[in-house]
Every structure is written in structure tokens, then in C-alpha cells.
Design an enzyme around this catalytic site. Structure first.
Site: not given
Length: 323
Positions: A114, A250, A280
Site C-alpha cells: 500500500c 492512502h 482500498n
């Protein structure tokens, strides 16, 4: 003379298939209310059968090139952040290079889960400052739907597929914090936390594996480390949170985003949030959010932006840039 890596274009791509929270309700014990209350996610996109990470990345790169008004033949390098490349090798970046006709560009993948896009931006910035490239496409692209455990309700509802891209170009600048471009970066890793977020398979074990996560522990580390790394980049540039126009974090979980903004001392009115629509998307989440913010007219030239992300490794970091 100072050389800055300046954003010249931005673009993104999302697969056509939109998956609302209700899709999960007859598959696992969950509900729209449960998912929204814990993550802020309302829907996400899943890649079609046969649609690969390089396919998504290619479309995002084409979008960024069009936005920048730059021909692919004038690109010197492609850095693609992903944990879900099409093949073990060659890199997905070389597939994008071929697909868009970037005939003189070198291309490589970078894997920091990520945090991948932050790591990729930092590496692209270094290439530009070293004189190894003048124009670089930096892409984050993922097909996380391929590595989910559909019986694990704590994780399978959180992730989606997508891609985002920015084009960086070398420009001469004054060397002050008023410059456009990347002003500061901060990268960190700590492998002792490997078991908090990982895929339980890989090439050397000859298994594909699925995503595993200790959600509460990841949450705790995320809020602390994201605020810390953002402050570090601001400090390096001689700036403070009061100078920030936008935080583009993020997009993992709305509660992490809110808690980090609070620790940074930045109101949510200065945070670009797309997690509700995309879920996500790992390395794709920051460039997706940047692209959406720019296309919606919120992010404007001259705005000071801090991006921050954390992912498996653990790996985390931030990039401070002026749009």
C-alpha cells in the site's frame, strides 16, 4: 540551480464492474451498515475476468499522457508500483511501456504494497534529480480482488481494483519551498511487523496465497506512523501542517484517515477522500485520489499536498509536493 520533479499530468482508470456492499451480504455474514461503519467503504471496482494489472495501468498511463499533452515517445522511464503484477516476470511496467508506445523508456516494477506509490514517487524523483530521466510516468495499479479470501469477512470487503498515474518532468527551480514539484520525501520499513499484513504464499513456496491482516494492530501502527512521516516531510521542507492545502492519504479506512488528519492538525475539509467509492486499492489509492481531486477541480496548481501511506512490511512513507 535546483531540479524539481514537477507533476505535468494525472490520470486514472477503474474497471467497469462496480461492486456495492450488498454484493457480499449473501456470501458472508456482513451487511452494508457493518462495512460502512468500520471502513467508510460503500462500493469498489473489480477487474473483469482476464483483465490484468498491466491493463489497468496502461489505461491510467494513457489518461495521464492525454492530460499532460505529452507523447509516450517522449517518456524516459516508467515506474509501476504494484503487489499484483500479471506475471512473476517480466515486469508489468514493461508491458505498459509496450502498450503505450513509450519506445525509449526504461521500465520497472516496485513493490511496497500500500506504500508502493509513495516509494515509486520517491524513486522517480531520485531518477530525475540524478539526471537519469527527464520525464517519468509513475503508476500505482492493483488487482487485489485476485488475492482475497472470500470467507474472511474482515478483509474481503475492504479491497478493490484500479490504477492511477502521474507524469513527472524535470524543471529548474529556485530551491525554496515555493517551488512546484516534489519538495521532500520520507521512507521507512520495519520487517519485524511482517505478520501484521501479508499474503500467505509466493513464488518460492509455490503457492498463490491470500491476504492476511491483523486489523487492530495495523490500525494502531497506521495512525501513529502516518502522522509521523507526514510531519517529517514537512519539517524537511521547512513547512508545517498550517501550510498544507490538501492531504491525499492512502485510502484504506475512513477512521484511519480521520485519526491521522487529527494528529496532523488538518481539518477533514482539506483531505481528499475516495475510499467510499474505491475501497482500498493498495498502491493505486493515492494516484487515484490525486487524479479524482484534480479532475474535480479541487487540487489546483500551486497547492501544497502531502501524501502518506502504510502497507505490508511494514513499509510507510510520505511525499510533500507542490502541484
Amino acid at each position: 540551480m535546483t531540479i524539481r520533479a514537477v507533476v505535468k499530468g494525472v490520470g486514472h482508470y477503474l474497471p467497469e464492474r462496480v461492486v456495492p456492499n450488498s454484493w457480499f451480504e449473501d456470501k458472508i455474514e456482513t451487511s452494508n451498515e457493518w462495512i460502512v461503519s468500520r471502513s467508510g467503504i460503500e462500493r469498489r471496482h473489480f477487474a473483469a475476468e482476464g483483465q490484468t494489472t498491466s491493463d489497468l495501468a496502461t489505461q491510467a498511463a494513457k489518461s495521464a499522457l492525454e492530460n499532460a499533452g505529452i507523447d509516450a515517445a517522449d517518456i524516459d522511464a516508467i515506474v509501476l508500483a504494484t503487489s499484483t503484477a500479471d506475471l512473476t516476470f517480466p515486469s508489468a511496467a514493461t508491458m505498459v511501456q509496450h502498450n503505450i508506445g513509450a519506445t525509449k523508456a526504461f521500465a520497472f516494477d516496485l513493490q511496497a504494497v500500500c506504500a508502493g506509490f509513495v516509494f515509486a514517487l520517491t524513486n522517480a524523483n531520485a531518477l530525475i534529480q540524478a539526471g537519469s530521466a527527464k520525464r517519468v510516468i509513475v503508476i500505482g495499479a492493483e488487482t487485489f480482488s485476485r488475492i482475497l479470501d472470500w470467507e474472511d469477512r474482515a478483509t474481503c470487503v475492504l479491497f478493490g481494483d484500479g490504477a492511477g498515474a502521474v507524469i513527472l518532468e524535470a524543471e529548474e527551480a529556485s530551491g525554496t519551498s515555493d517551488d512546484r514539484g516534489i519538495l521532500a520525501t520520507d521512507l521507512n520499513s520495519d520487517g519485524s511487523y511482517r505478520d501484521l499484513l501479508y499474503v500467505d504464499g509466493g513464488v518460492s513456496t509455490q503457492t498463490t496465497g491470500v491476504l492476511r491482516m491483523e486489523g487492530k494492530e495495523v490500525f494502531r501502527h497506521a495512525v501513529e506512523k502516518l502522522a509521523q512521516t507526514a510531519h517529517k516531510s514537512l519539517e524537511t521542507a521547512g513547512l508545517s501542517s498550517d501550510d498544507v492545502d490538501w492531504v491525499v492519504p492512502h485510502q484504506a479506512n475512513i477512521r484511519i484517515i480521520q485519526s491521522t488528519a487529527k494528529k496532523l492538525g488538518v481539518g477533514m475539509d482539506k483531505v481528499i477522500v475516495t475510499v467510499q467509492d474505491h475501497g482500498n486499492t493498495s498502491a493505486a489509492s493515492i494516484p487515484l485520489a490525486l487524479s479524482v481531486g484534480a479532475f474535480e477541480g479541487r487540487i489546483k496548481q500551486g497547492d501544497l499536498i502531502v501524501t502518506e501511506a502504510i502497507g505490508g512490511g511494514l513499509a510507510w512513507g510520505s511525499v510533500l509536493l507542490r502541484w
